[in-house]
Structure formats: structure tokens, C-alpha cells
Design an enzyme around this catalytic site. Structure first.
Site, PDB file in Angstrom:
ATOM      1  N   HIS A 143     -66.117  87.908 -17.469  1.00 35.50           N
ATOM      2  CA  HIS A 143     -64.646  88.498 -17.276  1.00 35.50           C
ATOM      3  C   HIS A 143     -63.842  87.565 -15.993  1.00 35.50           C
ATOM      4  CE1 HIS A 143     -60.557  90.095 -16.423  1.00 35.50           C
ATOM      5  NE2 HIS A 143     -61.034  90.314 -15.448  1.00 35.50           N
ATOM      6  N   LYS A 164     -56.825  86.504  -9.261  1.00 35.12           N
ATOM      7  CA  LYS A 164     -57.592  85.218 -10.099  1.00 35.12           C
ATOM      8  C   LYS A 164     -56.662  84.590 -10.626  1.00 35.12           C
ATOM      9  CE  LYS A 164     -59.399  88.489 -12.519  1.00 35.12           C
ATOM     10  NZ  LYS A 164     -59.504  89.221 -12.036  1.00 35.12           N
ATOM     11  N   ASP A 182     -59.947  84.516 -18.870  1.00 31.39           N
ATOM     12  CA  ASP A 182     -60.402  85.760 -19.249  1.00 31.39           C
ATOM     13  C   ASP A 182     -61.566  86.005 -19.627  1.00 31.39           C
ATOM     14  OD1 ASP A 182     -58.818  88.369 -19.274  1.00 31.39           O
ATOM     15  OD2 ASP A 182     -59.321  88.180 -21.052  1.00 31.39           O
ATOM     16  N   ARG A 251     -71.569  85.635  10.457  1.00 29.88           N
ATOM     17  CA  ARG A 251     -70.109  84.844  10.982  1.00 29.88           C
ATOM     18  C   ARG A 251     -71.131  82.841  10.064  1.00 29.88           C
ATOM     19  NH1 ARG A 251     -66.059  86.421  13.377  1.00 29.88           N
ATOM     20  NH2 ARG A 251     -65.410  84.698  14.588  1.00 29.88           N
TER      21      ARG A 251
END
Length: 316
Positions: A143, A164, A182, A251
């Protein structure tokens, strides 16, 4: 996902390319090959006639037919029996050579598909081996939105509503290309290669909340869509419940890892979704960073090395 192919399907898919004619054994059209990656001793998919280690598709060229003709009647009958008994998917004769009548009769009696092609033996072997290997390769549907960004395949994943499709639309407007929305399908065509394609039903389409289904080819032109692409990177969108507080190391290096897809570990970069963040720019940067890392360039590692060298120089 379990995959298979029948003799009829293989014949129909390769008939025009290999100029195939079905001359015997028509009732064997439902014979099939099942993909079985766990069986290390399975026969080869296609190859020249081999009685000892039979192939699933046995190819008979000039030399193979000449060898059959050199056998006496008893040996010839026994050899044809062995060829038929292992139930190959099909027999294929090259270069439009005439089919021996006893082989044709045995194929009809045993319902073994027998084809004749105008192509030479090595052409049959190359085309059939490649087609069967690709058709029966392990595959999975994931997906997400699969795109080409800076010439590499990037799968954008995330939970429903993470943005998305909106991100994909922004990337399209910036000149990148859509492969599948999809439900892209990925096939492991080599030990280290996952080839991503789009199901026919979803070809050229992108669904965006509030806009519905968009035809990317019609909106952005033919160059905005891509038929297939190798998967090289996964960008995962996540919506943290609170403001993320990464450690000092995160970071420096970012939130990167990998995701196991079939037999491969695909590099993965996680991007938090928060108001004000330009996800298109971040995704492009993540893709560029991945490209640099594949070339052995790691900015975080370079900074850590510089920092360590500086501390060493200052240590009395």
C-alpha cells in the site's frame, strides 16, 4: 503471493513474438507450472531436450531431432516415453522443422502440448526462460504511492490520511513521475532487484481526497507516468501525536532504517507529518541523500569524523 502459468497462457502470451503453432496435445492446455521458490531441486523452466534432468519446456532443435533420428526403434520409443512421462508443460520444435509422427502421436495420446516455432533454438530458449522466470518470480502488493524521483523508484507509504496522494500530486507538479497509486505490485526479478509496476485497473490514476480520481497522463502529459521502476527507497510518512524530540544521534543521521520486502531489505526514511513542513522538498532531499549514500557519501558520518578530529586536536 502464489503464481502459476498454464500452457495456454504461455502460448497466448508468446505466440506472436515466437511465431508459435500448436500442432499436437491441445487437451493439455491446462498444464501449469507453479512458482515454488522453496524447492531447490525443481527442474529448469526452459531448455534444450534433456531426458535425465528434464526442463518444464523442452526445446527440440536441429541437433535434438537428429539425435532422435539416430536411435534405433526401441531406443527411440523408450526416449519418447521418457520425454512424455515427466509431463512437461510443453515441447517446442524450432526453425519450423517437421514434427516426427511418433512424437506427435505420443503428444496427442498423453495430452502434452507440442508447438512449432519459426525461431531458432537459442531464441526460443532466451525468450521462454526470461518470460517464465519473470512470470513466476515472487511478488507482493504494497500500500502506497510508487514514483520515480530523480530517476530512482521511491515508494511513499503511511497510514490513511497522512497525505501520500497530496505529496504525490506536488511531486508530479515538480516534474517527477507516477508509477502506481494505492496498490503497486513488486516482483523480485533478481536477487537484489524489486521491479514495481501498476495494476492495469489503476494505470495512470491517482486518487486525491477532495478531488477524487485524477488521470495523471491527461493532466500532466505522457512523460508524467512510468510503466515500471526498480524499488530503491521507501519514504514513510508518520503523524506523531506530539512534537517529536529526537535524540542527538537522530538529529545527525535522521530517522532511517530498512523494510523487509520479499527477500530484500529496502532502505527506509521516516518523515514526520506536521503543519508547515514542505513534504515535497523533504522527500526530494531524502531521495538525494539516499543517492549520495549509495555512492559512499554520508554527511552525518563526515560531520562525526570532523568532530572527533577536532576533539583529538584540542585534547592536551
Amino acid at each position: 503471493m502464489n503464481t502459476s502459468i498454464t500452457a495456454r497462457e504461455l502460448f497466448d502470451q508468446q505466440r506472436d513474438k515466437l511465431a508459435l503453432r500448436w500442432v499436437a496435445g491441445p487437451k493439455g492446455e491446462h498444464r501449469e507450472i507453479q512458482a515454488n521458490s522453496n524447492n531447490a531441486r525443481r527442474p529448469s523452466l526452459a531448455g534444450y531436450l534433456n531426458v535425465i534432468y528434464p526442463n518444464k519446456v523442452q526445446i527440440l532443435g536441429t541437433e535434438e531431432l537428429a539425435w532422435l533420428d539416430s536411435l534405433d526403434a526401441r531406443q527411440r520409443w523408450e526416449t519418447i516415453e521418457k520425454i512424455i512421462q515427466v509431463q512437461p508443460l510443453a515441447l517446442a520444435i524450432s526453425k519450423n522443422q517437421s514434427c516426427p509422427e511418433d512424437l506427435r502421436a505420443a503428444a496427442d495420446e498423453s495430452n502434452t502440448p507440442l508447438w512449432i516455432s519459426s525461431k531458432r533454438g537459442h531464441e526460443l530458449l532466451n525468450h521462454l526462460s526470461y518470460h517464465l522466470a519473470r512470470t513466476l518470480a515472487p511478488r507482493v502488493t504494497l500500500h502506497g504511492v510508487f514514483m520515480e524521483i530523480y530517476s530512482i523508484g521511491v515508494l511513499i507509504t503511511g497510514e490513511a490520511g497522512s497525505g501520500k496522494s497530496e505529496l504525490a500530486l506536488e511531486l508530479l507538479s515538480r516534474g517527477h513521475r507516477l508509477v502506481a497509486d494505492d496498490a503497486p505490485e513488486f516482483t523480485q526479478i533478481a536477487p537484489d532487484v524489486l521491479d514495481g509496476t501498476c495494476p492495469e485497473l489503476l494505470q495512470d490514476l491517482l486518487e486525491v481526497r477532495g478531488l477524487g480520481v485524477l488521470n495523471v497522463r491527461d493532466m500532466f502529459g505522457d512523460t508524467a507516468v512510468k510503466k515500471n521502476k526498480y524499488l530503491r527507497l521507501i519514504v514513510h510518512l508518520t503523524r506523531p501525536m506530539t512534537e517529536p524530540t529526537p535524540s542527538g544521534y537522530e538529529r545527525l543521521t535522521g530517522d532511517s532504517g530498512s523494510r523487509h520486502v520479499l527477500d530484500l531489505d529496502v532502505p527506509l526514511i521516516t518523515l514526520p507529518v506536521m503543519p508547515g513542513r514542505n513534504l515535497a522538498v523533504l522527500t526530494e532531499a531524502a531521495t538525494r541523500l539516499h543517492i549520495l549514500r549509495t555512492k559512499g557519501i554520508d554527511p552525518a558520518a563526515m560531520f562525526i569524523a570532523r568532530h572527533s578530529n577536532l576533539l583529538e586536536r584540542r585534547t592536551p
